[in-house]
Design an enzyme around this catalytic site. Structure first.
Site, PDB file in Angstrom:
ATOM      1  N   GLU A  59      35.536  27.478  30.187  1.00 15.86           N
ATOM      2  CA  GLU A  59      35.140  28.879  30.250  1.00 15.86           C
ATOM      3  C   GLU A  59      36.411  29.625  29.885  1.00 15.86           C
ATOM      4  OE1 GLU A  59      34.132  32.148  30.785  1.00 15.86           O
ATOM      5  OE2 GLU A  59      34.219  31.948  32.958  1.00 15.86           O
ATOM      6  N   CYS A  70      37.410  37.809  32.650  1.00 18.30           N
ATOM      7  CA  CYS A  70      37.019  37.382  31.305  1.00 18.30           C
ATOM      8  C   CYS A  70      35.773  38.114  30.852  1.00 18.30           C
ATOM      9  CB  CYS A  70      36.831  35.873  31.247  1.00 18.30           C
ATOM     10  SG  CYS A  70      35.588  35.293  32.366  1.00 18.30           S
TER      11      CYS A  70
HETATM   12  C1  UN1 Z   1      32.733  37.874  37.077  1.00 20.54           C
HETATM   13  O1  UN1 Z   1      32.751  38.788  36.244  1.00 20.54           O
HETATM   14  O2  UN1 Z   1      32.612  38.086  38.266  1.00 20.54           O
HETATM   15  O3  UN1 Z   1      37.662  34.502  34.708  1.00 20.54           O
HETATM   16  C2  UN1 Z   1      32.823  36.479  36.626  1.00 20.54           C
HETATM   17  C3  UN1 Z   1      36.700  35.264  34.755  1.00 20.54           C
HETATM   18  C4  UN1 Z   1      35.324  34.667  34.627  1.00 20.54           C
HETATM   19  C5  UN1 Z   1      34.433  34.904  35.750  1.00 20.54           C
HETATM   20  C6  UN1 Z   1      34.103  36.312  35.935  1.00 20.54           C
HETATM   21  N1  UN1 Z   1      35.480  33.244  34.456  1.00 20.54           N
HETATM   22  O4  UN1 Z   1      36.868  36.457  34.876  1.00 20.54           O
END
Ligand code: UN1
Length: 479
Positions: free
Chosen positions: A247, A281
């Site tokens: 991710e 992200c």
């Molecule tokens: C969210 O927006 O709560 O690193 C999820 C991050 C993502 C998860 C965000 N993997 O911000």
């Protein structure tokens, strides 16, 4: 002062490497935690422990495995105030958001405990007599979990919990910026009584993850973090032919059409761009606004951003705390200079010196030439590039002109445009009339293109990643 240790084979052991410190991004001279970096032999010990524990853990009844998660959730809630304070101190999240993340992590543990009572397979009719055909799930095996600093409790929770409940042992390498917060989660799991070796934590650098990934007994890897590291992990995992979930980055766009509720759009976009200081992200970093409302909407964004208070994350009236690392602070200062040079910086920037805290006021940038790197390269922080488009087609072309495809927002009340975007907005998570951030535990989460591998996280997708499906032909033992 916290002197942190690795958790290996049920024992808290100091690492054998060089001394490290984590600091408070609001007061960078303040050391929050010290520890010694995990060495290769610490990593090897964690991998060996996960391997040794894996047969017994896989045999444990899933209802029993779920109980450990429930107990850990109770402990997180009992300890929430202290954990949230350390999250603010080490990562910079404002106090209310930090408390929210502790609860989010606890509810994720509870959610995955519930997998014990979910359907774990399917049955099929057989064309033969006295036979049943089923699918049966078995664990993948010892799993390497590599997690980032921006969501230091909830992301590890949504990776470790499904791994454990489905019978996999874990070697966890949290980010070096948040070892204290990681230790709190590890403590909750350890104090919940997990058997030795089932979940191990190594406070190492990137090389610790690479080393673990090379170990033949590691059978899967799940990663959240930067695109560069994620791609390297994908390659290493592919070379070993083991399942990998990454991710990675996002350059998420919000499209605002002429007919949208502009007040709603401004409120949601500013929240998505500046919450957690833009270190998400899923944050919105590009706004593509239809020309007819562009001037007016840009002014609304400016007015909304101007109301935000930036500063001490413990001050309840502050909405934007510091960014977490010196590197980001410097990169954002640099980005502000490039925005001024190549376009127009309408709001925000870096006012103070890094020594006084890594504070960055949310930035709005417009007037950049087409394809400018500020609209293409992920900068993890509160920076939004505003672009204009003639119509939905043009807006989708702009929004999709990105290496990434994590999340996106569309603001409109025109159902035809929504239906069009459902097919053509090239993102893994689409928000219609809401902010681009967020992820619910029961819902698949993950992006397209360079934002990650096709495996989604959470919900049933997590079960699919952390198990292997065995097809079973089950026939009577007599003729
Ligand atoms: C969210 O927006 O709560 O690193 C999820 C991050 C993502 C998860 C965000 N993997 O911000």
């Amino acid at each position: 002062m916290n002197d942190l240790r690795n958790y290996i084979d049920g024992i808290w052991r100091p690492g054998g490497g060089r001394p490290c410190e984590s600091i408070d991004p609001a007061v960078p001279t303040r050391v929050v935690a010290r520890w010694r970096l995990a060495t290769d032999s610490d990593v090897d010990a964690a991998v060996a422990a996960a391997s040794a524990a894996s047969v017994g853990w896989a045999r444990e009844n899933i209802h029993e495995r779920a109980q450990y998660l429930r107990r850990a959730a109770v402990l997180l809630r009992e300890r929430a105030a202290g954990i949230a304070a350390d999250l603010t101190a080490e990562q910079g999240k404002i106090a209310g958001v930090a408390r929210g993340e502790v609860e989010r992590a606890a509810s994720i543990l509870d959610f995955f405990a519930h997998d014990a009572v979910q359907s774990l397979g399917e049955s099929y009719s057989s064309p033969r007599p006295k036979e049943l055909i089923l699918t049966h799930r078995v664990p993948v095996g010892p799993t390497l979990v590599v997690t980032p600093w921006n969501v230091p409790l909830a992301i590890p929770a949504w990776k470790i919990a499904p791994a454990l409940v489905h019978g996999n042992t874990v070697v966890w390498k949290p980010s070096e910026h948040v070892p204290l917060v990681a230790t709190h989660l590890m403590e909750a799991l350890a104090d919940a009584g997990l058997p030795a070796g089932v979940c191990n934590m190594v406070l190492g650098g990137g090389s610790a993850a690479s080393r673990a990934l090379e170990a033949p007994v590691i059978k899967a890897c799940t990663f959240t973090g930067s695109t560069a590291v994620g791609l390297a992990i994908e390659h290493a995992a592919a070379a070993r032919h083991i399942p990998v979930l990454t991710e990675m980055g996002g350059m998420n766009a919000a499209i605002v059409l002429d007919d949208a509720d502009l007040d709603l759009a401004a409120e949601q976009i500013v929240a998505a761009a500046t919450g957690w200081s833009g270190q998400r992200c899923t944050a919105t970093s590009r706004v593509v606004v239809q020309r007819g409302v562009a001037e007016r909407f840009t002014k609304m964004l400016q007015d909304t951003v101007a109301l935000l208070r930036v500063g001490d994350p413990l001050d309840a009236t502050v909405e934007v705390g510091p960014v977490t690392t010196r590197r980001q602070f410097d990169e954002l200062a640099d980005a502000a200079a490039r925005a001024r040079r190549d376009g127009e910086l309408l709001a925000g920037g870096v006012a103070g010196a890094a020594e006084d805290g890594y504070f960055v006021s949310p930035m709005l940038v417009r007037g950049l030439p087409a394809g400018h790197e500020l609209a293409r390269t992920e900068i993890f922080g509160p920076l939004v590039v505003i672009m204009e488009a003639d119509d939905l087609d043009d807006a989708l072309a702009e929004a999709n002109d990105s290496d990434f495809g994590l999340s996106g927002s569309l603001f409109t009340r025109d159902l035809d445009c929504v239906l069009e975007a459902l097919d053509r907005f090239d993102v893994g998570v689409l928000h219609v009339n809401s902010e681009s951030t967020g992820a619910d535990p029961h819902v698949p989460f993950g992006g397209f293109k360079l934002s990650g591998t096709p495996h989604k996280e959470m919900g049933q997708s997590a079960r699919d990643f952390f198990t292997r499906v065995k097809t079973v032909y089950l026939r009577s033992g007599s003729r």
